[in-house]
Each structure stands twice: as structure tokens, then as C-alpha cells.
Design a protein around this motif. Structure first.
Motif: not given
Lengths: 449, 82
Positions: B62-63, B70-71, B59, A45, B10, B65-68, A41
Motif C-alpha cells: 500500500q505504501q 510508481v505505475l 502495508q 489510482r 517511470q 502505491r502511494k509513490l507518484v 499510475g
């Protein structure tokens, strides 16, 4: 571990925590020496962001707005430095003539000695930078995040701007604090180069002579200044004296507090990565270890830690590291016998309740402490007349040197845009001319920080 | 307004707490939460709902999606509306 380094250095760079439990530490493993975790993921991105490019239509809409603007301004943050985009920014400014103001983390992203440089903006920004933000009608935001030290009141930040553009590597920063009219998520260097090429190819040159004259007048009329006649040593005078020697070419690190803001305001920064400071949740004690690291990385450079008496205490054990490796780091401690920035806020916003910010009962002798750790050059400066000669001697010393300066304990950090205040409410102190006349306010925002 | 988010992450210890921690740190209370296995044993699906205005949900997407770990993050309501 390799993946941790990839994460730390890719996209928007930042720290990574690797937790290695004791049983793993003690386990015998076969070392394979390659490979990384999949992180599908994250990598997908990252790839999308790194490959994104500005289309002709994007460039056209950007320039349509820029060519309408009379007073465009660049607001550049630490992203310019992290992206290595200072050269691309220079070329963009040389082509289109937009003045540049930088955040605390963006210092060095644009040569502060340039006529179009407005130095720092925000809470403790220069008065001329903040007035330019008030006056501008177009903002190009580069790798900056409208944080509360810049846009304390987001709705009142750049109130006359008809168009705000934003380029960032982090999609979550777009419109997070301040809505923008145009944005691009992608590598900053490529975006700036693309805009520069597009603008040149289409012969787009904003006519900014009047705006340049206005900016020059702001810089002249609202220049940084302080009490030059005081019998006490003013910290600004010490920084100016150092700056006359270093002329923006030294690597400067800081702790957190008044000394940090003064260093940001009074030093010149000619190039990126010469300013090592802990922004955001600022970490006191950052200055000395950062200077040590910088000196290891750049053995030929002059590295100066500008520190405060409270900040240096946080990591004072590192003085021994300096002498152990005989690093020629120069340590300056501004001693105002307390937590100066805390005291300034207590004075302004907490009705003068100076709780826990006074250190006059502390018995530490900093010069003896430095000598104990092996500093051959360790002195205390308390006579204003000796300032220039002491600074010259200190900087010229070939080896680790420690200078404690007993400064005016009432020296404050000005200008100041108070917490929860707009730039129009900026106070410039007694020595920087303000262009606003303020009615004294009874409202004490004592709950604000 | 009630929002439901669907998150692929994951399948490993600690991934859930990172998502939950992100929501908590931003002051959002998670009303419902389900974690299920997917056909891929390395991936689990997290479905959660929360009360949040539209700007807030944009918001938090978007936040997240910054977590490693998270796919993918989906907000099925906006996907349907679009």
C-alpha cells in the motif's frame, strides 16, 4: 509546477517539494501555459478512489452493526476538514445521534459547543472524551489514522468496541494501526451523505437516550478544570477569557508545546479551518507565519496566534512581516521561561533531569522585541487582577498587537495519557476528577517518547 | 518469510531511490534487486525481494502505491494464491 499543485491538492492533500536546479533557473524557455505530467499510475489510482461509492450491501452491513450498538461514537480526524465534510458530518449526527470526538487536526470538523461534541481525544484529550472512548461499543472513524497520540496502545484503544468502521481517502490507512471490521476508501462527504440517505430511507434510528445521558454525565463530571485560586496567572484562564470574546469564531494558530495543547483544549471551534496547528511531527514556530497567511486570506477575521516563549523564538523575524503589511494579527506569548512540554516530560518520565529546557538565563525582552518591529500595542501581563481588562483591550486594538503573559511555570497539560499507556491509565491532574483510582507506579517508562 | 515484489515505475532519474528509500525508512532490507527496461522506454520494471511477515508486506504494498513514480505494484505470490 501545475502537476505539483495537482498532487498537493488531490487525494489525501499534502505538501510537495519542487526542486529547481540553478541551471534550470537560468535557462530561457518558451512558456506554454498548459499541460501536466502524465503520472499515469497516480492518476489511475486517484480516479479509482474518487469514483468509489458505497453499495447497498456496504450500507446494510454498516447499519446492521450500528443498530446493534448501544454506545456508538464517531472519531473524526483532519480528513473531515480536508474533505470539506463538516456539513455532511453534521447531517449524519443530526440524523443518527452519534457523539463526536475529534483529533487535534479534526478540531472544527464538528462544533465543539454541541451537546454531542466531546472535543479532543487522546494523549491530552478531555477526560470525558477519553472515558467515552473507553465506554463505547462502536467506533466510526472518519479521516483519522489511529496515530500514537490517539491510540498509544492500539490493542487497548476503544477496548469495548465490538465494531470499528473506518472511512478514509487513503487506502494505506485502512487497518494500518488498528484492524477494522468495516471500511470504505473514498471521498468522505459522499460516503457520509450516502449513509445518511440510506439510513433515513430505511428508517434506521439508533435509540441512544441512555448513551446521550451517559455522555452528558461524563462531560459534567469530568469537565476541564485548573487551579482557579492560584496567585499566578494560569494559562487556561487567559484562554477562557479570550474565548469569552471570540466564542469559537476566531482563527487560532499555534506553535508546538503546552500552549498548543491548552489552546486545543480550552477554545471552542464552531467551524472548520479556524484551527491552524502543526500536528504529527509538530513544528515549533508554525504559529506566527500561519497567522500571517490566515490574515491575508481572511482580512476581515480576527486571527490570533497563541504561542509559547520557545516556539515564537523559532520564527520571531516574522513579527516584522506583521507590521510591514499592517496585519491586525493578535500574538499571545505564554512565557513560562522554558520549553514547558519538554519540562513536563522530563518531570514525568526522565526523573526530573531538566536538560536544556530552562531559559531563565535568556535575556530577551519580548515586548521590546515587538516594539522594535513596530508593534504599537505590545504589553506584558503579569498581574492576575489585570487579566480580563488586558485581554479586552488587546483584542479590541485595531492593528497588530502583541501580548506576553507571564504564566505559572509549573502549569501542566492535563489530562494526560502517558506514552505507551492506555486510556484507562489516564492521569487527570489535581483539578479534573478522575473516575479511576490509580496505584502509584514505580515503573518510569523513561525510554518512551 | 521471503516475498518478491514486481514494480513498474517511470523510467527516470530518482525513481529507484524513492522506492529504496521507502523500504529503508520502514526498516526493510532489500535482499535482491533488479531493474530492467520494458518494451515502453518510459517504464522500467523493478523486481525486488525482502524478508517480511504477511501483515508487513500488505502495508509495504500500500505504501509503495502511494509513490507518484510508481505505475503498478504486484505481489506475484499472492496473485497466484488468490
Amino acid at each position: 509546477m501545475r502537476t505539483a499543485f495537482t498532487l498537493a491538492r488531490s487525494g489525501r492533500p499534502g505538501p510537495v517539494v519542487v526542486d529547481v536546479p540553478k541551471d534550470v533557473q537560468n535557462t530561457a524557455l518558451d512558456y506554454r501555459g498548459d499541460g501536466e505530467l502524465a503520472l499515469s499510475g497516480y492518476r489511475a489510482r486517484l480516479r479509482a478512489v474518487e469514483q468509489s461509492a458505497l453499495s447497498d450491501a456496504d450500507c446494510a452491513s454498516f447499519f446492521a452493526a450500528l443498530m446493534q450498538a448501544q454506545r456508538p461514537l464517531i472519531y473524526a480526524g483532519g480528513g473531515v476538514i480536508a474533505a470539506g465534510a463538516a456539513t455532511a458530518l453534521r447531517a449524519f449526527v443530526d440524523t443518527f445521534g452519534l457523539p463526536v470526538t475529534t483529533t487535534l487536526m479534526g478540531l472544527g470538523g464538528f462544533d465543539t459547543t454541541d451537546p454531542l461534541a466531546l472535543h479532543l481525544l487522546g494523549m491530552h484529550g478531555t477526560a470525558y472524551a477519553n472515558y467515552a472512548v473507553e465506554d463505547c461499543d462502536f467506533v466510526l472513524t472518519l479521516g483519522a489514522r489511529f496515530d500514537d497520540r490517539v491510540a498509544g496502545v492500539p490493542a487497548k484503544f476503544a477496548p469495548r468496541a465490538k465494531f470499528i468502521a473506518q472511512v478514509d481517502i487513503d487506502p494505506a490507512e485502512i487497518g494500518k494501526v488498528k484492524p477494522v471490521h468495516w471500511h470504505h476508501v473514498g471521498p468522505l462527504t459522499r460516503a457520509l451523505e450516502r449513509l445518511t440517505t440510506y439510513g433515513r430511507a430505511h428508517g434506521l434510528r439508533p435509540q441512544l437516550a441512555a448513551w446521550h445521558a451517559h455522555v452528558a454525565a461524563l462531560k459534567r463530571m469530568h469537565a476541564m478544570n485548573y487551579d482557579r485560586t492560584s496567585a499566578l496567572i494560569q494559562p487556561y484562564a487567559v484562554l477562557e477569557a479570550i474565548n469569552r470574546h471570540t466564542r469559537g469564531h476566531a482563527i487560532v494558530s499555534t506553535g508546538v508545546g503546552q500552549h498548543q495543547m491548552w489552546a486545543a483544549q480550552y477554545f471552542d471551534f464552531r467551524a472548520p479551518r479556524h484551527w491552524l496547528t502543526s500536528g504529527s511531527m509538530g513544528t515549533m514556530g508554525f504559529g506566527l507565519p500561519a497567522a500571517i497567511g490566515a490574515q491575508f486570506a481572511q482580512p476581515g477575521k480576527l486571527v490570533i496566534d497563541i504561542d509559547g516563549d520557545a516556539s515564537i523564538r523559532m520564527n520571531i523575524g516574522e513579527l516584522e512581516t506583521v507590521t510591514t503589511y499592517n496585519l491586525p494579527v493578535k500574538v499571545v506569548v505564554f512565557n513560562n521561561v522554558g520549553d514547558g512540554m519538554v519540562r513536563q516530560w522530563q518531570k514525568l518520565y526522565f526523573k526530573g533531569r531538566f536538560a536544556a529546557s530552562d531559559k531563565s538565563l535568556h535575556r530577551k525582552d519580548f515586548v521590546l522585541a515587538a516594539q522594535a518591529d513596530g508593534f504599537a500595542w505590545a504589553r506584558r501581563l503579569q498581574d492576575k487582577a489585570a487579566l480580563e481588562a488586558t485581554i479586552a483591550d488587546f483584542l479590541a486594538f485595531d492593528g497588530p498587537a502583541f501580548l506576553e503573559v507571564m504564566i505559572d511555570p509549573d502549569a501542566g497539560v492535563y489530562p494526560m495519557v502517558g506514552p505507551g499507556a492506555s486510556y484507562a491509565q489516564m492521569i487527570t491532574g489535581d483539578f479534573i476528577p478522575s473516575r479511576e483510582v490509580h496505584a502509584a507506579s514505580d515503573a518510569v517508562p523513561s525510554s518512551m517518547f | 518469510m521471503n516475498h518478491t515484489l514486481s514494480i513498474l515505475l517511470q523510467n527516470e532519474a530518482g525513481a529507484l531511490v524513492r522506492v529504496a528509500g521507502l523500504f529503508a525508512a520502514r526498516g526493510y532490507n532489500i535482499d535482491t534487486l533488479t531493474v530492467t527496461a520494458t518494451h515502453d522506454p518510459a517504464v522500467s520494471r523493478l523486481t525486488l525481494s525482502l524478508q517480511c511477515d504477511d501483515a508487513g508486506v500488505a502495508q509495504i504494498l500500500q505504501q509503495t502505491r502511494k509513490l507518484v513514480d510508481v505505475l503498478q505494484v504486484a505481489h506475484p505470490a499472492t496473485a497466484l494464491a488468490a
